[in-house]
Design an enzyme around this catalytic site. Structure first.
Site, PDB file in Angstrom:
ATOM      1  CG  HIS A 102      -1.796   1.086   1.409  1.00  0.00           C
ATOM      2  ND1 HIS A 102      -3.030   1.190   0.879  1.00  0.00           N
ATOM      3  CD2 HIS A 102      -1.742   2.187   1.944  1.00  0.00           C
ATOM      4  CE1 HIS A 102      -3.602   2.102   0.879  1.00  0.00           C
ATOM      5  NE2 HIS A 102      -3.220   2.915   1.867  1.00  0.00           N
TER       6      HIS A 102
ATOM      7  CG  ASP B 221      -0.804   5.728   2.419  1.00  0.00           C
ATOM      8  OD1 ASP B 221      -1.864   5.498   2.189  1.00  0.00           O
ATOM      9  OD2 ASP B 221      -0.354   5.202   3.360  1.00  0.00           O
TER      10      ASP B 221
ATOM     11  CG  MET C 129      -0.384  11.489   2.110  1.00  0.00           C
ATOM     12  SD  MET C 129      -0.082  11.543   3.817  1.00  0.00           S
ATOM     13  CE  MET C 129      -0.884   9.834   4.314  1.00  0.00           C
TER      14      MET C 129
ATOM     15  CG  MET D 283      -4.954  10.125   1.216  1.00  0.00           C
ATOM     16  SD  MET D 283      -3.927   9.531   2.642  1.00  0.00           S
ATOM     17  CE  MET D 283      -3.017   8.455   1.799  1.00  0.00           C
TER      18      MET D 283
ATOM     19  CG  MET E 297     -10.042   7.078   4.727  1.00  0.00           C
ATOM     20  SD  MET E 297      -8.401   6.145   4.259  1.00  0.00           S
ATOM     21  CE  MET E 297      -7.432   6.765   5.529  1.00  0.00           C
TER      22      MET E 297
HETATM   23  O1  5SP Z   1      -3.530   6.376   4.692  1.00  0.00           O
HETATM   24  C1  5SP Z   1      -3.279   6.331   5.636  1.00  0.00           C
HETATM   25  C2  5SP Z   1      -2.918   7.592   6.628  1.00  0.00           C
HETATM   26  O2  5SP Z   1      -3.795   8.619   5.906  1.00  0.00           O
HETATM   27  C3  5SP Z   1      -2.586   5.172   6.452  1.00  0.00           C
HETATM   28  O3  5SP Z   1      -2.478   4.226   5.183  1.00  0.00           O
HETATM   29  C4  5SP Z   1      -1.980   4.903   7.350  1.00  0.00           C
HETATM   30  O4  5SP Z   1      -0.410   5.020   6.964  1.00  0.00           O
HETATM   31  C5  5SP Z   1      -2.109   3.598   8.273  1.00  0.00           C
HETATM   32  O5  5SP Z   1      -1.007   3.643   9.157  1.00  0.00           O
HETATM   33  P1  5SP Z   1      -1.301   3.085  10.494  1.00  0.00           P
HETATM   34  O6  5SP Z   1      -2.721   3.579  11.143  1.00  0.00           O
HETATM   35  O7  5SP Z   1      -1.325   1.574  10.161  1.00  0.00           O
HETATM   36  O8  5SP Z   1      -0.059   3.311  11.279  1.00  0.00           O
END
Ligand code: 5SP
Length: 229
Positions: free
Chosen positions: A37, A39, A41, A72, A141
């Site tokens: 995964h 992310d 941002m 995001m 989320m």
């Molecule tokens: O997208 C996101 C946060 O915005 C997630 O993917 C977090 O990175 C998950 O992290 P943990 O809560 O598992 O530490």
């Protein structure tokens, strides 16, 4: 990428060593990760900045499983081709990122990727009612997006509602935020099949000690599967 509803653990490399992504990806995959995964941002839709398409393209040769890219960012549409070129298998956009999520999901599929739609904790399940046939994955989320390591927000009611709305369509429900062995069974029992976990996977391990990642992944999977019906 074939569809099944078995539990899949998708470590978020937001919690990896940023100086060492290639080895970190190899380490989590060798230790049982089902998906990777990523992310993305933008410092605008969320108050944090991470990777652009060039970085994601550099991750691609290391990912042997599924590269699951969570945008995001806002706006989205002008970057879809760049993430397709970067090699994303699944590309997820936030419904809150606007302006036209229906068009965005169509464009993601037209670019050859699986299309995901993400819902912030404050967005109701009904928001995806008219998107179900355009969507391969709904990301629920369980934190407000932007940072790893936040406290899990209980969205099990929303997950149950989505699973019933989805019916027999081949749509994954992914949970993102605060997933660990305590929270995984709650969301799995409610109908989620893809569990994103950052801190709960990377905690205590390193590329020199990848077996810790393996133990962490195993603990989340066992907890989730224990309640799977
Ligand atoms: O997208 C996101 C946060 O915005 C997630 O993917 C977090 O990175 C998950 O992290 P943990 O809560 O598992 O530490």
């Amino acid at each position: 990428m074939s569809f099944d509803r078995k539990i899949k653990i998708a470590p978020s490399i937001l919690s990896a060593d940023f100086a060492n992504f290639g080895q970190e990806i190899q380490a989590i995959e060798s230790q049982g990760a089902d998906w990777v995964h990523v992310d993305v941002m933008d410092g605008h839709f969320v108050p944090n900045l991470t990777f652009g398409p060039q970085a994601v393209k550099a991750f691609r040769p290391h990912v042997k499983t599924v590269m699951d890219v969570h945008l995001m960012i806002s706006p989205v549409d002008q970057y879809i081709d760049a993430y397709a070129d970067a090699g994303a298998d699944v590309l997820t956009a936030h419904i809150e990122a606007g302006p036209h999520i229906h068009r965005t999901l169509q464009a993601i599929r037209a670019a050859g990727m699986k299309a995901g739609v993400a819902l912030n904790p404050g967005t109701p399940a009904e928001a995806v009612q008219h998107l179900l046939d355009l969507t391969d994955l709904i990301c629920v989320m369980t934190v407000n997006p932007g940072f790893g390591g936040q406290k899990f927000i209980d969205m099990t009611g929303k997950v149950r509602q989505l699973r019933s709305m989805i019916g027999d369509r081949p749509v994954h429900i992914e949970i993102d935020g605060g997933v660990d062995p305590k929270t995984a069974p709650l969301v799995a029992e409610a109908g989620a099949d893809v569990l994103v976990a950052g801190s709960a996977v990377f905690r205590g391990g390193s590329v020199a000690q990848p077996e810790v990642y393996g133990e962490n992944i195993k603990a989340i999977r066992a907890a989730a599967e224990g309640s799977w019906t």
